[in-house]
Design a protein around this motif. Structure first.
Motif, PDB file in Angstrom:
ATOM      1  N   ALA A  32       0.840  -1.190   0.000  1.00 25.66           N
ATOM      2  CA  ALA A  32       0.000   0.000   0.000  1.00 25.66           C
ATOM      3  C   ALA A  32       0.880   1.247   0.000  1.00 25.66           C
ATOM      4  O   ALA A  32       1.906   1.290   0.668  1.00 25.66           O
ATOM      5  N   SER A  33       0.470   2.254  -0.776  1.00 26.70           N
ATOM      6  CA  SER A  33       1.308   3.432  -0.933  1.00 26.70           C
ATOM      7  C   SER A  33       0.453   4.686  -1.102  1.00 26.70           C
ATOM      8  O   SER A  33      -0.782   4.648  -1.065  1.00 26.70           O
ATOM      9  N   LYS A  34       1.164   5.793  -1.293  1.00 28.40           N
ATOM     10  CA  LYS A  34       0.531   7.085  -1.537  1.00 28.40           C
ATOM     11  C   LYS A  34      -0.414   7.013  -2.740  1.00 28.40           C
ATOM     12  O   LYS A  34      -1.448   7.693  -2.770  1.00 28.40           O
ATOM     13  N   ILE A  70      -0.375   3.985   6.370  1.00 30.76           N
ATOM     14  CA  ILE A  70       0.278   3.680   5.093  1.00 30.76           C
ATOM     15  C   ILE A  70       1.483   4.598   4.920  1.00 30.76           C
ATOM     16  O   ILE A  70       1.382   5.807   5.101  1.00 30.76           O
ATOM     17  N   SER A  71       2.628   4.006   4.558  1.00 30.53           N
ATOM     18  CA  SER A  71       3.852   4.796   4.443  1.00 30.53           C
ATOM     19  C   SER A  71       4.528   4.688   3.073  1.00 30.53           C
ATOM     20  O   SER A  71       5.455   5.425   2.788  1.00 30.53           O
ATOM     21  N   GLY A  72       4.092   3.768   2.226  1.00 28.96           N
ATOM     22  CA  GLY A  72       4.726   3.593   0.921  1.00 28.96           C
ATOM     23  C   GLY A  72       4.547   4.812   0.021  1.00 28.96           C
ATOM     24  O   GLY A  72       3.518   5.485   0.066  1.00 28.96           O
ATOM     25  N   ALA A  89      -5.045  17.022   1.417  1.00 32.38           N
ATOM     26  CA  ALA A  89      -6.172  16.099   1.474  1.00 32.38           C
ATOM     27  C   ALA A  89      -5.700  14.676   1.674  1.00 32.38           C
ATOM     28  O   ALA A  89      -6.274  13.910   2.446  1.00 32.38           O
ATOM     29  N   VAL A  90      -4.634  14.293   0.980  1.00 31.37           N
ATOM     30  CA  VAL A  90      -4.108  12.932   1.119  1.00 31.37           C
ATOM     31  C   VAL A  90      -3.548  12.712   2.517  1.00 31.37           C
ATOM     32  O   VAL A  90      -3.638  11.634   3.077  1.00 31.37           O
ATOM     33  N   TYR A 106      -1.832   9.574   8.392  1.00 26.12           N
ATOM     34  CA  TYR A 106      -2.105   9.064   7.044  1.00 26.12           C
ATOM     35  C   TYR A 106      -0.810   8.838   6.308  1.00 26.12           C
ATOM     36  O   TYR A 106      -0.365   7.730   6.155  1.00 26.12           O
ATOM     37  N   LEU A 107      -0.258   9.931   5.841  1.00 26.95           N
ATOM     38  CA  LEU A 107       0.943   9.809   5.010  1.00 26.95           C
ATOM     39  C   LEU A 107       1.499  11.196   4.755  1.00 26.95           C
ATOM     40  O   LEU A 107       0.778  12.064   4.358  1.00 26.95           O
ATOM     41  N   LEU A 108       2.754  11.410   5.064  1.00 24.95           N
ATOM     42  CA  LEU A 108       3.418  12.632   4.632  1.00 24.95           C
ATOM     43  C   LEU A 108       4.860  12.533   5.050  1.00 24.95           C
ATOM     44  O   LEU A 108       5.146  12.356   6.211  1.00 24.95           O
TER      45      LEU A 108
END
Length: 242
Positions: A32-34, A70-72, A89-90, A106-108
Protein backbone atom coordinates in the motif's frame (compact mmCIF):
# COMPACT_ATOMS: atom_id res chain seq x y z
CA UNK A 1 5.29 5.99 -15.74
CA UNK A 2 2.29 7.14 -13.70
CA UNK A 3 -0.94 5.12 -13.94
CA UNK A 4 -3.91 7.20 -15.15
CA UNK A 5 -7.58 6.71 -14.30
CA UNK A 6 -10.52 8.67 -15.75
CA UNK A 7 -13.73 9.74 -13.98
CA UNK A 8 -13.62 6.95 -11.37
CA UNK A 9 -16.86 8.12 -9.75
CA UNK A 10 -18.83 7.12 -12.85
CA UNK A 11 -19.98 3.58 -13.64
CA UNK A 12 -17.65 3.43 -16.67
CA UNK A 13 -14.67 4.69 -14.67
CA UNK A 14 -15.36 2.27 -11.82
CA UNK A 15 -15.63 -0.65 -14.27
CA UNK A 16 -12.20 0.18 -15.71
CA UNK A 17 -10.73 0.48 -12.20
CA UNK A 18 -12.38 -2.83 -11.29
CA UNK A 19 -10.80 -4.54 -14.32
CA UNK A 20 -7.43 -3.00 -13.45
CA UNK A 21 -7.58 -4.39 -9.88
CA UNK A 22 -8.62 -7.87 -11.01
CA UNK A 23 -5.06 -9.21 -10.69
CA UNK A 24 -3.64 -6.52 -8.39
CA UNK A 25 -3.77 -5.91 -4.64
CA UNK A 26 -2.66 -2.28 -4.87
CA UNK A 27 -2.74 0.59 -7.38
CA UNK A 28 1.02 0.28 -7.95
CA UNK A 29 3.64 -2.11 -6.60
CA UNK A 30 3.31 -4.82 -3.97
CA UNK A 31 2.49 -2.69 -0.91
CA UNK A 32 0.00 0.00 0.00
CA UNK A 33 1.31 3.43 -0.93
CA UNK A 34 0.53 7.09 -1.54
CA UNK A 35 -0.95 6.05 -4.92
CA UNK A 36 -3.64 4.03 -3.13
CA UNK A 37 -4.45 7.00 -0.89
CA UNK A 38 -4.84 9.32 -3.89
CA UNK A 39 -7.33 7.01 -5.64
CA UNK A 40 -9.08 6.26 -2.32
CA UNK A 41 -9.49 10.00 -1.67
CA UNK A 42 -10.76 10.61 -5.21
CA UNK A 43 -13.72 8.25 -4.70
CA UNK A 44 -16.68 10.30 -3.49
CA UNK A 45 -18.19 7.33 -1.63
CA UNK A 46 -17.49 3.62 -0.97
CA UNK A 47 -17.90 1.70 -4.25
CA UNK A 48 -20.90 -0.54 -4.87
CA UNK A 49 -20.44 -4.26 -4.19
CA UNK A 50 -21.17 -4.69 -7.90
CA UNK A 51 -17.52 -3.72 -8.44
CA UNK A 52 -16.01 -6.66 -6.55
CA UNK A 53 -12.33 -5.85 -7.03
CA UNK A 54 -12.68 -2.15 -6.28
CA UNK A 55 -14.72 -2.93 -3.14
CA UNK A 56 -12.07 -5.44 -1.98
CA UNK A 57 -9.30 -2.91 -2.53
CA UNK A 58 -11.25 -0.01 -0.97
CA UNK A 59 -12.07 -1.99 2.20
CA UNK A 60 -8.45 -3.17 2.44
CA UNK A 61 -7.07 0.40 2.25
CA UNK A 62 -9.69 1.57 4.76
CA UNK A 63 -8.62 -1.21 7.13
CA UNK A 64 -4.94 -0.29 6.72
CA UNK A 65 -5.69 3.32 7.61
CA UNK A 66 -7.57 2.16 10.69
CA UNK A 67 -5.08 -0.45 11.87
CA UNK A 68 -1.55 0.54 10.88
CA UNK A 69 -1.44 3.52 8.50
CA UNK A 70 0.28 3.68 5.09
CA UNK A 71 3.85 4.80 4.44
CA UNK A 72 4.73 3.59 0.92
CA UNK A 73 5.51 6.27 -1.68
CA UNK A 74 4.28 4.45 -4.82
CA UNK A 75 5.35 5.17 -8.39
CA UNK A 76 2.78 7.80 -9.36
CA UNK A 77 -0.91 7.93 -10.25
CA UNK A 78 -3.13 10.45 -12.05
CA UNK A 79 -6.89 10.66 -11.51
CA UNK A 80 -8.66 12.68 -14.19
CA UNK A 81 -12.26 13.86 -14.16
CA UNK A 82 -12.37 14.22 -10.35
CA UNK A 83 -11.75 17.13 -8.00
CA UNK A 84 -7.98 17.78 -7.62
CA UNK A 85 -6.40 15.80 -4.80
CA UNK A 86 -3.94 17.92 -2.82
CA UNK A 87 -1.14 16.81 -0.51
CA UNK A 88 -3.16 18.20 2.40
CA UNK A 89 -6.17 16.10 1.47
CA UNK A 90 -4.11 12.93 1.12
CA UNK A 91 -2.33 13.62 4.40
CA UNK A 92 -5.52 14.32 6.39
CA UNK A 93 -5.95 11.64 9.07
CA UNK A 94 -9.29 9.77 9.31
CA UNK A 95 -11.65 10.51 12.17
CA UNK A 96 -11.72 7.11 13.86
CA UNK A 97 -13.84 5.86 16.75
CA UNK A 98 -11.82 6.61 19.90
CA UNK A 99 -12.66 3.16 21.24
CA UNK A 100 -11.05 1.55 18.20
CA UNK A 101 -7.94 3.62 17.79
CA UNK A 102 -6.10 6.81 18.55
CA UNK A 103 -4.73 9.22 15.96
CA UNK A 104 -3.26 7.37 12.98
CA UNK A 105 -1.05 9.45 10.66
CA UNK A 106 -2.10 9.06 7.04
CA UNK A 107 0.94 9.81 5.01
CA UNK A 108 3.42 12.63 4.63
CA UNK A 109 7.17 12.54 4.45
CA UNK A 110 9.56 15.42 4.80
CA UNK A 111 11.10 14.61 1.42
CA UNK A 112 8.53 15.45 -1.24
CA UNK A 113 9.31 15.92 -4.90
CA UNK A 114 6.41 18.31 -5.43
CA UNK A 115 8.05 21.60 -4.44
CA UNK A 116 5.22 23.80 -5.67
CA UNK A 117 2.69 22.41 -3.18
CA UNK A 118 2.36 24.67 -0.14
CA UNK A 119 1.90 22.19 2.70
CA UNK A 120 1.49 25.00 5.21
CA UNK A 121 -1.01 27.03 3.20
CA UNK A 122 -4.51 27.71 4.42
CA UNK A 123 -6.97 24.90 3.71
CA UNK A 124 -9.69 25.79 1.22
CA UNK A 125 -13.40 25.15 1.74
CA UNK A 126 -13.32 22.46 -0.97
CA UNK A 127 -10.47 20.66 0.77
CA UNK A 128 -12.23 20.83 4.14
CA UNK A 129 -15.43 19.45 2.64
CA UNK A 130 -13.57 16.62 0.83
CA UNK A 131 -11.71 15.71 4.03
CA UNK A 132 -14.93 15.68 6.08
CA UNK A 133 -16.75 13.51 3.54
CA UNK A 134 -13.85 11.06 3.33
CA UNK A 135 -13.56 10.89 7.13
CA UNK A 136 -17.31 10.25 7.43
CA UNK A 137 -17.21 7.40 4.90
CA UNK A 138 -14.22 5.81 6.65
CA UNK A 139 -15.90 6.11 10.04
CA UNK A 140 -19.11 4.53 8.69
CA UNK A 141 -17.10 1.71 7.16
CA UNK A 142 -15.13 1.00 10.35
CA UNK A 143 -18.32 0.61 12.36
CA UNK A 144 -19.52 -2.12 10.00
CA UNK A 145 -16.20 -3.82 9.34
CA UNK A 146 -15.07 -6.64 11.61
CA UNK A 147 -11.46 -7.74 11.45
CA UNK A 148 -10.02 -11.10 12.42
CA UNK A 149 -6.91 -13.20 12.47
CA UNK A 150 -6.29 -16.64 11.00
CA UNK A 151 -3.65 -19.32 11.39
CA UNK A 152 -2.50 -20.98 8.18
CA UNK A 153 -0.31 -24.03 7.51
CA UNK A 154 1.41 -24.03 4.10
CA UNK A 155 3.15 -26.79 2.18
CA UNK A 156 5.99 -25.29 0.13
CA UNK A 157 7.36 -27.70 -2.47
CA UNK A 158 10.79 -27.47 -4.13
CA UNK A 159 11.61 -28.28 -7.73
CA UNK A 160 13.66 -31.38 -6.97
CA UNK A 161 15.96 -33.09 -4.48
CA UNK A 162 18.82 -30.73 -5.42
CA UNK A 163 16.97 -27.60 -4.25
CA UNK A 164 18.70 -25.93 -1.28
CA UNK A 165 15.94 -26.10 1.34
CA UNK A 166 17.68 -23.63 3.63
CA UNK A 167 17.70 -21.01 0.88
CA UNK A 168 14.11 -21.92 0.01
CA UNK A 169 12.98 -21.16 3.57
CA UNK A 170 15.00 -17.93 3.65
CA UNK A 171 13.33 -16.86 0.39
CA UNK A 172 9.86 -17.62 1.79
CA UNK A 173 10.51 -15.72 5.03
CA UNK A 174 11.88 -12.75 3.06
CA UNK A 175 8.30 -11.86 2.11
CA UNK A 176 7.11 -9.04 4.38
CA UNK A 177 3.52 -7.82 4.17
CA UNK A 178 1.54 -5.78 6.69
CA UNK A 179 -0.53 -8.22 8.75
CA UNK A 180 1.66 -11.27 7.93
CA UNK A 181 3.75 -13.05 10.58
CA UNK A 182 5.77 -16.19 9.83
CA UNK A 183 5.88 -18.91 12.50
CA UNK A 184 7.41 -22.33 13.12
CA UNK A 185 8.50 -24.58 10.25
CA UNK A 186 9.83 -28.06 9.56
CA UNK A 187 10.99 -30.19 6.65
CA UNK A 188 8.83 -33.18 5.75
CA UNK A 189 10.03 -36.07 3.58
CA UNK A 190 8.01 -36.55 0.39
CA UNK A 191 9.93 -39.40 -1.26
CA UNK A 192 12.87 -40.09 -3.55
CA UNK A 193 15.06 -37.85 -1.39
CA UNK A 194 12.76 -34.84 -1.82
CA UNK A 195 11.56 -32.84 1.18
CA UNK A 196 8.94 -30.11 1.41
CA UNK A 197 8.77 -27.16 3.80
CA UNK A 198 5.78 -26.95 6.13
CA UNK A 199 5.48 -23.48 7.64
CA UNK A 200 2.96 -21.76 9.88
CA UNK A 201 1.84 -18.18 9.37
CA UNK A 202 -0.60 -15.84 11.09
CA UNK A 203 -2.49 -13.25 9.05
CA UNK A 204 -4.82 -10.32 9.69
CA UNK A 205 -7.73 -11.23 7.42
CA UNK A 206 -8.41 -7.66 6.26
CA UNK A 207 -4.78 -7.15 5.24
CA UNK A 208 -3.57 -10.43 3.77
CA UNK A 209 -5.04 -12.81 1.19
CA UNK A 210 -3.29 -16.19 1.26
CA UNK A 211 -4.16 -16.81 -2.40
CA UNK A 212 -2.61 -13.48 -3.38
CA UNK A 213 0.42 -14.21 -1.19
CA UNK A 214 0.99 -17.48 -3.07
CA UNK A 215 0.24 -16.18 -6.57
CA UNK A 216 2.01 -12.81 -6.40
CA UNK A 217 4.84 -13.43 -3.94
CA UNK A 218 5.82 -17.06 -3.29
CA UNK A 219 5.58 -18.46 -6.82
CA UNK A 220 7.08 -15.58 -8.82
CA UNK A 221 10.64 -14.38 -9.36
CA UNK A 222 12.99 -14.51 -7.57
CA UNK A 223 11.44 -16.95 -5.07
CA UNK A 224 10.30 -19.40 -7.78
CA UNK A 225 13.96 -20.25 -8.30
CA UNK A 226 13.47 -22.51 -5.27
CA UNK A 227 9.67 -22.87 -4.94
CA UNK A 228 7.73 -24.99 -7.40
CA UNK A 229 4.30 -24.68 -5.74
CA UNK A 230 2.47 -23.94 -2.48
CA UNK A 231 -0.62 -25.58 -1.01
CA UNK A 232 -2.82 -24.57 1.93
CA UNK A 233 -2.89 -27.52 4.34
CA UNK A 234 -4.95 -25.89 7.10
CA UNK A 235 -6.73 -22.56 7.57
CA UNK A 236 -8.22 -21.73 10.98
CA UNK A 237 -9.79 -18.58 12.40
CA UNK A 238 -8.10 -17.81 15.71
CA UNK A 239 -9.76 -14.57 16.84
CA UNK A 240 -12.08 -11.75 15.90
CA UNK A 241 -12.07 -8.17 17.10
CA UNK A 242 -13.79 -4.91 16.23
Amino acid sequence: MAVTFHDINSAVGLKKLDDYLLARSYITGYEASKDDLIVHAALSKPPSSEFVNVSRWYNHITALLRISGISGQGSGVIVEGSAPITEEAVATPPVADTKASTFLPYLLTAEDDDDDVDLFGEETEEEKKAAEERAASIKASTKKKESGKSSVLLDVKPWDDETDMKKLEEAVRSVHIEGLHWGASKLVAVGYGIKKLQIMLTIVDDLVSVDTLIEEQLTVEPINEYVQSCDIVAFNKICKYI
